[in-house]
Scaffold this motif. Sequence first.
Motif, mmCIF file in Angstrom:
data_model
loop_
_atom_site.group_PDB
_atom_site.id
_atom_site.type_symbol
_atom_site.label_atom_id
_atom_site.label_comp_id
_atom_site.label_asym_id
_atom_site.label_seq_id
_atom_site.Cartn_x
_atom_site.Cartn_y
_atom_site.Cartn_z
ATOM 1 N N ARG A 1 -5.301 -27.956 10.764
ATOM 2 C CA ARG A 1 -5.283 -28.940 10.002
ATOM 3 C C ARG A 1 -5.190 -28.815 8.368
ATOM 4 O O ARG A 1 -5.880 -27.993 7.921
ATOM 5 C CB ARG A 1 -6.534 -29.730 10.162
ATOM 6 C CG ARG A 1 -6.577 -31.184 9.406
ATOM 7 C CD ARG A 1 -7.837 -32.058 9.783
ATOM 8 N NE ARG A 1 -8.888 -31.544 8.964
ATOM 9 C CZ ARG A 1 -9.806 -32.368 8.608
ATOM 10 N NH1 ARG A 1 -9.959 -33.533 8.928
ATOM 11 N NH2 ARG A 1 -10.963 -31.904 7.896
ATOM 12 N N LEU A 2 -4.286 -29.207 7.639
ATOM 13 C CA LEU A 2 -3.939 -29.253 6.450
ATOM 14 C C LEU A 2 -4.643 -30.203 5.623
ATOM 15 O O LEU A 2 -4.670 -31.392 6.077
ATOM 16 C CB LEU A 2 -2.521 -29.017 5.955
ATOM 17 C CG LEU A 2 -1.807 -27.873 6.712
ATOM 18 C CD1 LEU A 2 -0.154 -28.186 6.066
ATOM 19 C CD2 LEU A 2 -2.002 -26.714 6.673
ATOM 20 N N SER A 3 -5.042 -29.577 4.459
ATOM 21 C CA SER A 3 -5.943 -30.728 3.648
ATOM 22 C C SER A 3 -5.191 -30.566 2.446
ATOM 23 O O SER A 3 -4.672 -29.636 1.840
ATOM 24 C CB SER A 3 -7.260 -30.322 3.438
ATOM 25 O OG SER A 3 -8.132 -30.509 4.612
ATOM 26 N N CYS A 4 -5.364 -31.771 1.597
ATOM 27 C CA CYS A 4 -4.576 -31.882 0.383
ATOM 28 C C CYS A 4 -5.686 -32.561 -0.414
ATOM 29 O O CYS A 4 -5.840 -33.920 -0.502
ATOM 30 C CB CYS A 4 -3.425 -32.388 0.004
ATOM 31 S SG CYS A 4 -2.492 -32.599 -1.662
ATOM 32 N N ALA A 5 -6.458 -31.920 -1.633
ATOM 33 C CA ALA A 5 -7.151 -32.580 -2.335
ATOM 34 C C ALA A 5 -6.629 -33.064 -3.614
ATOM 35 O O ALA A 5 -5.856 -32.255 -4.254
ATOM 36 C CB ALA A 5 -8.303 -31.635 -2.670
ATOM 37 N N VAL A 6 -6.834 -34.517 -3.910
ATOM 38 C CA VAL A 6 -6.096 -35.092 -5.160
ATOM 39 C C VAL A 6 -7.112 -35.300 -6.157
ATOM 40 O O VAL A 6 -8.122 -36.066 -5.953
ATOM 41 C CB VAL A 6 -5.462 -36.164 -4.626
ATOM 42 C CG1 VAL A 6 -4.446 -36.805 -5.792
ATOM 43 C CG2 VAL A 6 -4.182 -35.912 -3.640
ATOM 44 N N SER A 7 -6.818 -34.766 -7.387
ATOM 45 C CA SER A 7 -7.784 -35.062 -8.609
ATOM 46 C C SER A 7 -6.980 -36.528 -9.137
ATOM 47 O O SER A 7 -5.772 -36.784 -9.166
ATOM 48 C CB SER A 7 -7.625 -34.094 -9.532
ATOM 49 O OG SER A 7 -6.359 -34.107 -10.087
ATOM 50 N N GLY A 8 -7.909 -37.080 -9.792
ATOM 51 C CA GLY A 8 -7.436 -38.134 -10.641
ATOM 52 C C GLY A 8 -8.226 -39.497 -9.868
ATOM 53 O O GLY A 8 -8.777 -39.456 -8.920
ATOM 54 N N ARG A 9 -8.247 -40.770 -10.746
ATOM 55 C CA ARG A 9 -9.015 -41.577 -10.447
ATOM 56 C C ARG A 9 -8.194 -42.868 -9.747
ATOM 57 O O ARG A 9 -8.629 -43.718 -9.196
ATOM 58 C CB ARG A 9 -9.479 -42.417 -11.590
ATOM 59 C CG ARG A 9 -10.619 -41.569 -12.263
ATOM 60 C CD ARG A 9 -10.957 -42.237 -13.415
ATOM 61 N NE ARG A 9 -9.999 -42.135 -14.671
ATOM 62 C CZ ARG A 9 -10.370 -42.586 -15.653
ATOM 63 N NH1 ARG A 9 -11.708 -43.397 -16.201
ATOM 64 N NH2 ARG A 9 -9.429 -42.534 -16.513
ATOM 65 N N THR A 10 -6.782 -42.522 -9.513
ATOM 66 C CA THR A 10 -5.999 -43.353 -8.726
ATOM 67 C C THR A 10 -5.361 -43.030 -7.630
ATOM 68 O O THR A 10 -4.070 -43.230 -7.226
ATOM 69 C CB THR A 10 -4.873 -43.982 -10.074
ATOM 70 O OG1 THR A 10 -4.166 -42.704 -10.140
ATOM 71 C CG2 THR A 10 -5.217 -44.547 -11.170
ATOM 72 N N PHE A 11 -6.213 -42.332 -6.917
ATOM 73 C CA PHE A 11 -5.757 -41.804 -5.635
ATOM 74 C C PHE A 11 -5.091 -43.038 -4.848
ATOM 75 O O PHE A 11 -4.060 -42.612 -3.793
ATOM 76 C CB PHE A 11 -6.784 -40.900 -4.875
ATOM 77 C CG PHE A 11 -6.283 -40.312 -3.539
ATOM 78 C CD1 PHE A 11 -7.048 -41.022 -2.311
ATOM 79 C CD2 PHE A 11 -5.484 -39.543 -3.307
ATOM 80 C CE1 PHE A 11 -6.691 -40.831 -1.035
ATOM 81 C CE2 PHE A 11 -5.229 -39.101 -1.954
ATOM 82 C CZ PHE A 11 -5.798 -39.507 -0.953
ATOM 83 N N GLY A 12 -5.813 -44.107 -4.657
ATOM 84 C CA GLY A 12 -5.514 -45.152 -3.660
ATOM 85 C C GLY A 12 -4.139 -45.816 -4.033
ATOM 86 O O GLY A 12 -3.657 -46.569 -3.335
ATOM 87 N N GLY A 13 -3.758 -45.523 -5.264
ATOM 88 C CA GLY A 13 -2.458 -46.075 -5.790
ATOM 89 C C GLY A 13 -1.372 -45.237 -5.274
ATOM 90 O O GLY A 13 0.022 -45.615 -5.815
ATOM 91 N N TYR A 14 -1.284 -44.031 -4.687
ATOM 92 C CA TYR A 14 -0.364 -43.319 -4.608
ATOM 93 C C TYR A 14 0.041 -42.882 -3.057
ATOM 94 O O TYR A 14 -0.849 -42.866 -2.345
ATOM 95 C CB TYR A 14 -0.547 -41.617 -5.031
ATOM 96 C CG TYR A 14 -0.677 -41.451 -6.364
ATOM 97 C CD1 TYR A 14 -1.860 -41.679 -7.273
ATOM 98 C CD2 TYR A 14 0.391 -41.422 -7.391
ATOM 99 C CE1 TYR A 14 -1.989 -41.530 -8.566
ATOM 100 C CE2 TYR A 14 0.398 -41.233 -8.720
ATOM 101 C CZ TYR A 14 -0.761 -41.427 -9.474
ATOM 102 O OH TYR A 14 -0.929 -41.099 -10.674
ATOM 103 N N GLY A 15 1.492 -43.256 -2.897
ATOM 104 C CA GLY A 15 1.989 -42.500 -1.641
ATOM 105 C C GLY A 15 1.800 -41.207 -1.442
ATOM 106 O O GLY A 15 1.918 -40.409 -2.542
#
Length: 124
Positions: free
Chosen positions: A19-33
Amino acid sequence: QVELVESGGGLVQAGGSLRLSCAVSGRTFGGYGMGWFRQAPGKEREFVAAITPNGGSTYYTDSVKGRFTISRDRAKNTVYLQMNSLKPEDTAVYYCAARRGSWLATLANEYDYWGQGTQVTVSS
């Protein structure tokens, strides 16, 4: 600015799972595909899977359908790639990518941000 950090790669025998994980910084994660791509030695980077910002739709390249699952956890700002029934031909560096926009995208140049990649090696 958006930063993506992949983890979870490694060496596994054919038929195994990772299982690969990708942690995303920033406050607009929900807006990104989000998308996963991979690049094997001597080959071009290829699309693997994508998920819409709300997680409601996913898309896979034919070679991983039924074996890989992309998902996202908005509370953790993380996208995952569950890989089952791995094959030696899945060996590659896997990259996480993010894009502004609500539709699924399969081309690398449609993505705005990239992680550094994580190596997946499947032995026969």
